[in-house]
Design a protein around this motif. Structure first.
Motif, short mmCIF file in Angstrom:
data_model
loop_
_atom_site.label_atom_id
_atom_site.label_comp_id
_atom_site.label_asym_id
_atom_site.label_seq_id
_atom_site.Cartn_x
_atom_site.Cartn_y
_atom_site.Cartn_z
N THR A 142 0.82 -1.21 0.00
CA THR A 142 0.00 0.00 0.00
C THR A 142 0.86 1.26 0.00
OG1 THR A 142 -0.05 0.15 2.42
CG2 THR A 142 -1.73 -1.25 1.36
N GLU A 143 0.20 2.38 -0.24
CA GLU A 143 0.89 3.67 -0.16
C GLU A 143 1.35 3.94 1.27
OE1 GLU A 143 1.89 5.59 -2.54
OE2 GLU A 143 0.98 4.32 -4.09
N GLU A 144 0.65 3.38 2.22
CA GLU A 144 1.08 3.50 3.61
C GLU A 144 2.42 2.79 3.81
OE1 GLU A 144 -0.33 2.24 8.13
OE2 GLU A 144 -1.76 2.09 6.48
N ASP A 145 2.58 1.63 3.16
CA ASP A 145 3.87 0.92 3.22
C ASP A 145 4.97 1.78 2.59
OD1 ASP A 145 2.79 -1.40 4.40
OD2 ASP A 145 2.24 -2.22 2.44
N VAL A 146 4.65 2.43 1.48
CA VAL A 146 5.62 3.28 0.79
C VAL A 146 6.12 4.37 1.74
CG1 VAL A 146 5.95 4.95 -1.08
CG2 VAL A 146 4.70 2.82 -1.51
N ARG A 147 5.19 5.01 2.44
CA ARG A 147 5.55 6.07 3.39
C ARG A 147 6.33 5.50 4.57
NH1 ARG A 147 0.31 7.69 1.81
NH2 ARG A 147 -0.62 6.59 3.60
N HIS A 148 5.94 4.32 5.00
CA HIS A 148 6.60 3.66 6.14
C HIS A 148 8.06 3.36 5.79
CE1 HIS A 148 6.73 1.52 9.88
NE2 HIS A 148 6.96 0.34 9.32
N PHE A 149 8.29 2.82 4.61
CA PHE A 149 9.65 2.51 4.17
C PHE A 149 10.48 3.79 4.02
CE2 PHE A 149 8.15 -1.61 3.90
CZ PHE A 149 8.99 -2.51 3.27
N ALA A 150 9.83 4.85 3.56
CA ALA A 150 10.53 6.11 3.32
C ALA A 150 11.01 6.77 4.60
CB ALA A 150 9.63 7.07 2.54
N SER A 151 10.37 6.44 5.70
CA SER A 151 10.72 7.08 6.98
C SER A 151 11.75 6.29 7.78
CB SER A 151 9.46 7.27 7.82
OG SER A 151 8.90 6.01 8.17
N GLY A 152 11.98 5.00 7.37
CA GLY A 152 12.85 4.15 8.18
C GLY A 152 12.04 3.59 9.34
N PHE A 153 12.37 2.38 9.77
CA PHE A 153 11.56 1.77 10.82
C PHE A 153 12.33 0.61 11.47
CE2 PHE A 153 10.64 -0.24 6.80
CZ PHE A 153 10.59 -1.60 7.07
N ALA A 154 11.71 0.03 12.49
CA ALA A 154 12.34 -1.08 13.20
C ALA A 154 11.81 -2.40 12.67
CB ALA A 154 12.07 -0.97 14.70
N LEU A 155 12.71 -3.37 12.48
CA LEU A 155 12.31 -4.72 12.09
C LEU A 155 11.68 -5.43 13.28
CD1 LEU A 155 15.54 -5.63 10.08
CD2 LEU A 155 13.36 -4.81 9.17
N THR A 156 11.19 -6.63 13.07
CA THR A 156 10.49 -7.34 14.14
C THR A 156 11.36 -7.62 15.35
OG1 THR A 156 10.96 -9.43 12.99
CG2 THR A 156 8.81 -8.42 12.58
N ASN A 157 12.70 -7.68 15.15
CA ASN A 157 13.60 -7.91 16.28
C ASN A 157 14.08 -6.61 16.91
OD1 ASN A 157 15.34 -6.97 14.32
ND2 ASN A 157 16.90 -8.55 14.64
N GLY A 158 13.54 -5.47 16.43
CA GLY A 158 13.91 -4.18 16.98
C GLY A 158 15.05 -3.49 16.26
N GLU A 159 15.70 -4.20 15.32
CA GLU A 159 16.80 -3.61 14.58
C GLU A 159 16.27 -2.53 13.63
OE1 GLU A 159 20.63 -5.15 11.91
OE2 GLU A 159 18.95 -6.50 12.33
N GLN A 160 16.93 -1.38 13.64
CA GLN A 160 16.48 -0.25 12.85
C GLN A 160 17.03 -0.31 11.43
OE1 GLN A 160 14.41 1.89 14.39
NE2 GLN A 160 14.06 3.22 12.62
N VAL A 161 16.18 -0.01 10.43
CA VAL A 161 16.65 0.13 9.05
C VAL A 161 16.46 1.58 8.62
CG1 VAL A 161 16.27 -2.26 8.34
CG2 VAL A 161 14.40 -0.60 8.13
N LYS A 162 17.36 2.03 7.75
CA LYS A 162 17.33 3.41 7.29
C LYS A 162 16.21 3.61 6.25
CE LYS A 162 22.26 4.20 8.07
NZ LYS A 162 23.57 4.54 7.45
N PRO A 163 15.86 4.86 5.99
CA PRO A 163 14.84 5.14 4.96
C PRO A 163 15.20 4.51 3.62
CG PRO A 163 15.29 7.10 6.25
CD PRO A 163 16.30 6.08 6.67
N SER A 164 14.19 4.06 2.90
CA SER A 164 14.39 3.41 1.60
C SER A 164 13.28 3.89 0.66
CB SER A 164 14.35 1.90 1.74
OG SER A 164 13.14 1.48 2.34
N LYS A 165 13.47 3.63 -0.63
CA LYS A 165 12.48 4.06 -1.61
C LYS A 165 11.75 2.84 -2.17
CE LYS A 165 11.84 6.69 -5.88
NZ LYS A 165 12.50 7.44 -6.99
N LEU A 166 10.49 2.73 -1.82
CA LEU A 166 9.63 1.63 -2.27
C LEU A 166 8.71 2.14 -3.37
CD1 LEU A 166 8.34 -1.21 -2.00
CD2 LEU A 166 6.96 -0.29 -0.11
N THR A 167 8.69 1.43 -4.50
CA THR A 167 7.83 1.80 -5.63
C THR A 167 6.92 0.62 -5.97
OG1 THR A 167 9.53 3.25 -6.55
CG2 THR A 167 7.76 2.57 -8.03
#
Length: 240
Positions: A142-167
């Motif tokens: 979804t577009e919500e996923d696109v925004r979520h990926f663009a902001s960076g987030f924590a994986l299920t184990n708590g590890e943080q990933v940097k912002p990415s571009k999802l299309t």
């Protein structure tokens, strides 16, 4: 460089084999027969010939591989075929290695080289080198996923990933399948798969398309490889 090492590096034979060839007076340095493999030579200036043929020295090698599924990104393995095993005998070198890794079930672009400095520059998180993927996802992205990926987030184990571009490339709502492209600048373990797991979706197919300025040559079939062109190499060095 020692002469026997030079002969091994240029593909004449192993150091042990080179020793026998030297004994047979088949090697000359600057038009003089040399039989001692310990002789020091300047590989950039001296003229070395084997059986009358001049040898040229190449320090670094760069191959673009279209990695297939079922092959692991390693230099050797006792159980599975490695990406190095895909090389033809004439291209094999003991110092070649894959730059980064693709999972066993992931296809796509993989660079094989013996240039450790370039590999470090491409893989260092501080260099922000893009890695672009195409993936098929079980679930509707979804577009919500696109925004979520663009902001960076924590994986299920708590590890943080940097912002990415999802299309989002395409959506099949009937079968709940999505096709996407994703650009990341990291290389965490199973990162793309874990990113989608964090939004309750599953990667069912993954292919790397690009690293920095280097795009996968689609004319390469799975398992095939070729030498990088001079322009590809220069652009890759600049893109780091």
């Amino acid at each position: 460089m020692r002469l026997d090492k030079f002969l091994a590096e240029t593909g004449v034979g192993s150091r042990k084999e080179a020793k026998q060839l030297l004994k047979k007076s088949l090697v000359s340095v600057n038009n003089k027969i040399v039989k001692d493999g310990k002789t020091q030579i300047d590989e950039s200036k001296d003229i070395i010939t084997f059986a009358g043929e001049q040898l040229s020295y190449q320090k670094f090698y760069y191959y673009m591989l279209h990695k297939p599924q079922g092959v692991i990104s390693a230099t050797e393995d006792k159980r599975d075929q490695t990406v190095i095993d895909l090389l033809q005998d004439q291209d094999f070198r003991e110092d070649l290695f894959p730059v980064g890794r693709l999972d066993k079930d992931t296809e796509g672009l993989l660079l094989l080289t013996n240039d450790g400095q370039l590999a470090h520059q491409l893989l260092s998180p501080k260099k922000h080198v893009d890695k672009e993927y195409f993936a098929k996802i079980q679930g509707i992205v979804t577009e919500e996923d696109v925004r979520h990926f663009a902001s960076g987030f924590a994986l299920t184990n708590g590890e943080q990933v940097k912002p990415s571009k999802l299309t989002i490339v395409s959506l099949d709502e009937e079968n709940e399948l999505s096709e996407i492209q994703l650009i990341i600048q990291e290389g965490k373990f199973h990162q793309v798969k874990r990113m989608f797991e964090a939004v309750d979706k599953k990667v069912v197919y993954l292919k790397r398309l690009r690293m920095g300025s280097l795009w996968l040559d689609e004319e390469l079939t799975l398992g095939d490889y070729r030498v990088l062109s001079e322009s590809e190499l220069e652009n890759l060095k600049v893109s780091k």
